[in-house]
Structure formats: C-alpha cells, structure tokens
Design an enzyme around this catalytic site. Structure first.
Site, PDB file in Angstrom:
ATOM      1  N   ASN A   1      -2.173 -12.819  16.004  1.00  0.00           N
ATOM      2  CA  ASN A   1      -3.090 -11.688  16.163  1.00  0.00           C
ATOM      3  C   ASN A   1      -3.597 -11.682  17.605  1.00  0.00           C
ATOM      4  O   ASN A   1      -3.571 -12.705  18.286  1.00  0.00           O
ATOM      5  CB  ASN A   1      -4.276 -11.830  15.185  1.00  0.00           C
ATOM      6  N   VAL A   2      -4.068 -10.511  18.037  1.00  0.00           N
ATOM      7  CA  VAL A   2      -4.654 -10.435  19.384  1.00  0.00           C
ATOM      8  C   VAL A   2      -6.091 -10.938  19.399  1.00  0.00           C
ATOM      9  O   VAL A   2      -6.677 -11.146  20.463  1.00  0.00           O
ATOM     10  CB  VAL A   2      -4.625  -8.994  19.961  1.00  0.00           C
TER      11      VAL A   2
ATOM     12  N   HIS B   1       0.819  -1.229   0.000  1.00  0.00           N
ATOM     13  CA  HIS B   1       0.000   0.000   0.000  1.00  0.00           C
ATOM     14  C   HIS B   1       0.845   1.268   0.000  1.00  0.00           C
ATOM     15  O   HIS B   1       0.364   2.319   0.414  1.00  0.00           O
ATOM     16  CB  HIS B   1      -0.939  -0.005   1.215  1.00  0.00           C
TER      17      HIS B   1
HETATM   18  P1  CNA Z   1      -6.608  -3.248  10.505  1.00  0.00           P
HETATM   19  O1  CNA Z   1      -7.810  -3.526   9.695  1.00  0.00           O
HETATM   20  O2  CNA Z   1      -6.573  -1.984  11.312  1.00  0.00           O
HETATM   21  O3  CNA Z   1      -6.417  -4.514  11.490  1.00  0.00           O
HETATM   22  C1  CNA Z   1      -5.413  -4.565  12.459  1.00  0.00           C
HETATM   23  C2  CNA Z   1      -5.328  -5.974  12.988  1.00  0.00           C
HETATM   24  O4  CNA Z   1      -4.257  -6.042  13.893  1.00  0.00           O
HETATM   25  C3  CNA Z   1      -6.574  -6.465  13.731  1.00  0.00           C
HETATM   26  O5  CNA Z   1      -6.894  -7.767  13.292  1.00  0.00           O
HETATM   27  C4  CNA Z   1      -6.133  -6.457  15.197  1.00  0.00           C
HETATM   28  O6  CNA Z   1      -6.776  -7.476  15.936  1.00  0.00           O
HETATM   29  C5  CNA Z   1      -4.667  -6.742  15.052  1.00  0.00           C
HETATM   30  N1  CNA Z   1      -3.827  -6.269  16.156  1.00  0.00           N
HETATM   31  C6  CNA Z   1      -3.957  -5.149  16.893  1.00  0.00           C
HETATM   32  N2  CNA Z   1      -2.945  -5.042  17.768  1.00  0.00           N
HETATM   33  C7  CNA Z   1      -2.145  -6.128  17.593  1.00  0.00           C
HETATM   34  C8  CNA Z   1      -0.932  -6.567  18.167  1.00  0.00           C
HETATM   35  N3  CNA Z   1      -0.316  -5.889  19.149  1.00  0.00           N
HETATM   36  N4  CNA Z   1      -0.393  -7.726  17.726  1.00  0.00           N
HETATM   37  C9  CNA Z   1      -0.989  -8.445  16.739  1.00  0.00           C
HETATM   38  N5  CNA Z   1      -2.139  -8.068  16.141  1.00  0.00           N
HETATM   39  C10 CNA Z   1      -2.708  -6.917  16.561  1.00  0.00           C
HETATM   40  O7  CNA Z   1      -5.279  -3.230   9.660  1.00  0.00           O
HETATM   41  P2  CNA Z   1      -4.919  -3.980   8.325  1.00  0.00           P
HETATM   42  O8  CNA Z   1      -3.456  -3.854   8.192  1.00  0.00           O
HETATM   43  O9  CNA Z   1      -5.540  -5.320   8.245  1.00  0.00           O
HETATM   44  O10 CNA Z   1      -5.635  -3.053   7.250  1.00  0.00           O
HETATM   45  C11 CNA Z   1      -4.984  -2.638   6.188  1.00  0.00           C
HETATM   46  C12 CNA Z   1      -4.818  -1.099   6.100  1.00  0.00           C
HETATM   47  C13 CNA Z   1      -4.486  -0.424   7.391  1.00  0.00           C
HETATM   48  C14 CNA Z   1      -3.645  -0.847   5.231  1.00  0.00           C
HETATM   49  O11 CNA Z   1      -4.043  -0.070   4.152  1.00  0.00           O
HETATM   50  C15 CNA Z   1      -2.615  -0.051   6.056  1.00  0.00           C
HETATM   51  O12 CNA Z   1      -1.963   0.887   5.257  1.00  0.00           O
HETATM   52  C16 CNA Z   1      -3.416   0.626   7.075  1.00  0.00           C
HETATM   53  N6  CNA Z   1      -2.695   1.049   8.295  1.00  0.00           N
HETATM   54  C17 CNA Z   1      -1.323   1.059   8.375  1.00  0.00           C
HETATM   55  C18 CNA Z   1      -0.689   1.472   9.536  1.00  0.00           C
HETATM   56  C19 CNA Z   1       0.807   1.467   9.617  1.00  0.00           C
HETATM   57  O13 CNA Z   1       1.486   1.648   8.595  1.00  0.00           O
HETATM   58  N7  CNA Z   1       1.362   1.236  10.814  1.00  0.00           N
HETATM   59  C20 CNA Z   1      -1.445   1.899  10.623  1.00  0.00           C
HETATM   60  C21 CNA Z   1      -2.828   1.905  10.510  1.00  0.00           C
HETATM   61  C22 CNA Z   1      -3.442   1.461   9.337  1.00  0.00           C
END
Ligand code: CNA
Length: 245
Positions: free
Chosen positions: A213-214, A119
């Site tokens: 995953n959590v 992305h």
């Molecule tokens: P999402 O849909 O926000 O899901 C996050 C997932 O992570 C969920 O299933 C949670 O249960 C899980 N989760 C939360 N905390 C933890 C942890 N400590 N350890 C393990 N698992 C955990 O995010 P996705 O990545 O599935 O969605 C894709 C989008 C979100 C993409 O387009 C990203 O660019 C976008 N995004 C990126 C960032 C980043 O670059 N850090 C931050 C927020 C969103």
C-alpha cells in the site's frame, strides 16, 4: 533489494497456498481513482446518499448518475504492472487466487484466472425483480432508471452498502482464506466489511500477511507481517523479481 522484498519472496516461495486480496488502490495506476481519495467519487456522491441499496430504492434515477460517472472512470482502462504482477505470480504457480473488491475487470484483463469478485462487476447488470442478468454499457447515459421487460428495476451488478455479498463469492473466498498460509493484501483501506475481515481471518488461522500500500492501514497496525510500501505498480513487479531472481 531491501529485506521486506526478500522476506516476502521467501514466504511466497515456501507457501502451500498464497492468495491475494485487492482493493481500489491496485487500479489507481490504471487511471481509476479510489473512492476515498481527493479525486474519489465519494467527494461528489456521498456514500450515505448514493451508495446504499436504500438510497437506490428511494431514488434510482439519482443513483444511476453515480453509475454513469463511474462508467466514465472505468471506460477504456488497461491493467497496470501491479495487475500483471499478480497474474505472473499465478502463472508461476505461486498464487492460487485473487479475491478482489474491484468492479473493473482489470485482473481478468491482466490474465489472472482465479478471480473472485467480492463486490460484483460494473460490466454486468441485474434485474432486482426477476434476477435476469446481462451485459451493461455504462457509456449510454439516460435520465431515467432503466427497467427490465418484467417491469423490475435494473441495477449494475455491483454490491451496494446494505446488500449481501454474492453467496458464490462468499463461499469461494472463505475456502481460499481457510486454505491459505500466505495472504497478499494490496491497495485496500481496511474500511469496508466484510471484505476487510479476510486478512484478520487468515491471520488468525496462522497465515503470513504481506501488505502492499502507499500508506499504512488498520491491517498494518494489527495483522501485517511484511509491508511493501509504495504504489503497487512498482512494489508488486519488484516482488516478482525477488521471487523469480
Ligand atoms: P479504498 O477504501 O478507496 O482504499 C484504497 C486503498 O488503496 C487505500 O488504502 C490507499 O492508500 C491505497 N492506494 C492508493 N493508491 C495506491 C497504489 N498506487 N498502490 C497501492 N495502494 C494504493 O478502496 P477499497 O478497495 O479498500 O474499498 C472497497 C470499495 C472501493 C469496494 O467496494 C470497491 O468496489 C470500490 N472501488 C473500486 C474501484 C475499482 O474497481 N477500480 C475503484 C474505486 C472504488
């Protein structure tokens, strides 16, 4: 050590080619909230109004507000033990690539070398008219949408809903997914396609799917063989211990 870790370690040790697919969850312990959680950016900026390319074309200055807020979330963050565990697995020769949906550069900062940004990356910008790309500093807020010298609209090099996945990322990840016999799926909610398709494709081709995953996801209910429950900053280092112990 519980059976899940032994099983996952065994799968990794015997893998011909293991790859990881990561999402926002792996960076939560670096202080970057995921988008869907209670502190997530979708609470303030509903995706239908801010995260589509159509919304950006209609009102780019409005959507830049989201980018600047996101820049604050991403600024100064460091990789956490989860990122470092994946880099370590690559260093041990047990992981070939990380396909990440994240835009935060933390896998690279942790030392992972084969990183595919599905992305895009928030540190780059691109002109929608002439295609010129360059570095982006989201800490310099402005009230107007930045423009390129060619007059075109500038956008962070982040894939919005309604945009195509960068062709090179698509091709490289398709190759890794076709080659892999173990896929490690970390911190992704299984909601955003086509990235969410990758574990299904790997599974169909016979790969073992290890999910960290959590909470459980659609993957857990369909393709996951081994589930490592908990924050990835804890579960992935434990997996490294199991594999190297
Ligand atoms: P999402 O849909 O926000 O899901 C996050 C997932 O992570 C969920 O299933 C949670 O249960 C899980 N989760 C939360 N905390 C933890 C942890 N400590 N350890 C393990 N698992 C955990 O995010 P996705 O990545 O599935 O969605 C894709 C989008 C979100 C993409 O387009 C990203 O660019 C976008 N995004 C990126 C960032 C980043 O670059 N850090 C931050 C927020 C969103």
């Amino acid at each position: 050590m519980s059976d899940a870790y032994q099983e996952a370690a065994e799968a990794l040790r015997h893998a011909r080619c293991a790859v990881a697919v990561t999402g926002a969850g792996i960076s939560v312990e670096s202080g970057i909230p995921d988008f869907r959680g209670p502190a997530g950016i979708w609470q303030k900026y509903p995706p239908e109004d801010f995260a589509t390319i159509g919304a950006f074309m209609r009102d780019p200055a409005k959507v830049w507000n989201l980018w600047y807020d996101l820049g604050q979330d991403l600024g100064g963050r460091q990789p956490n033990p989860g990122h470092r565990a994946l880099a370590r697995l690559e260093g041990l020769g047990l992981l070939k690539a990380v396909i990440t949906q994240n835009i935060d550069n933390l896998h690279q900062a942790a030392g992972s070398r084969e990183v595919i940004e599905y992305h895009g990356n928030a540190r780059r910008q691109v002109c929608l008219q002439c295609g010129q790309a360059g570095p982006l500093d989201l800490s310099k807020r402005s009230d107007t949408a930045p423009r390129c010298p060619c007059g075109g609209l500038i956008k962070p090099d982040i894939v919005m809903f309604g945009e195509l996945i960068p062709p090179e990322a698509l091709e490289r990840s398709a190759q890794w997914v076709a080659d892999c016999d173990v896929m490690l799926v970390v911190g992704t909610s299984a909601q955003v396609f086509p990235a969410a398709q990758l574990p299904y494709t790997a599974k169909e081709a016979g790969a073992v799917v290890i999910e960290a995953n959590v909470e459980t996801t659609d993957f857990t209910r369909t393709v996951t063989d081994i589930f490592l429950h908990g924050p990835s900053g804890t579960t992935l280092p434990r997996l490294v211990d199991a594999v190297s112990g």
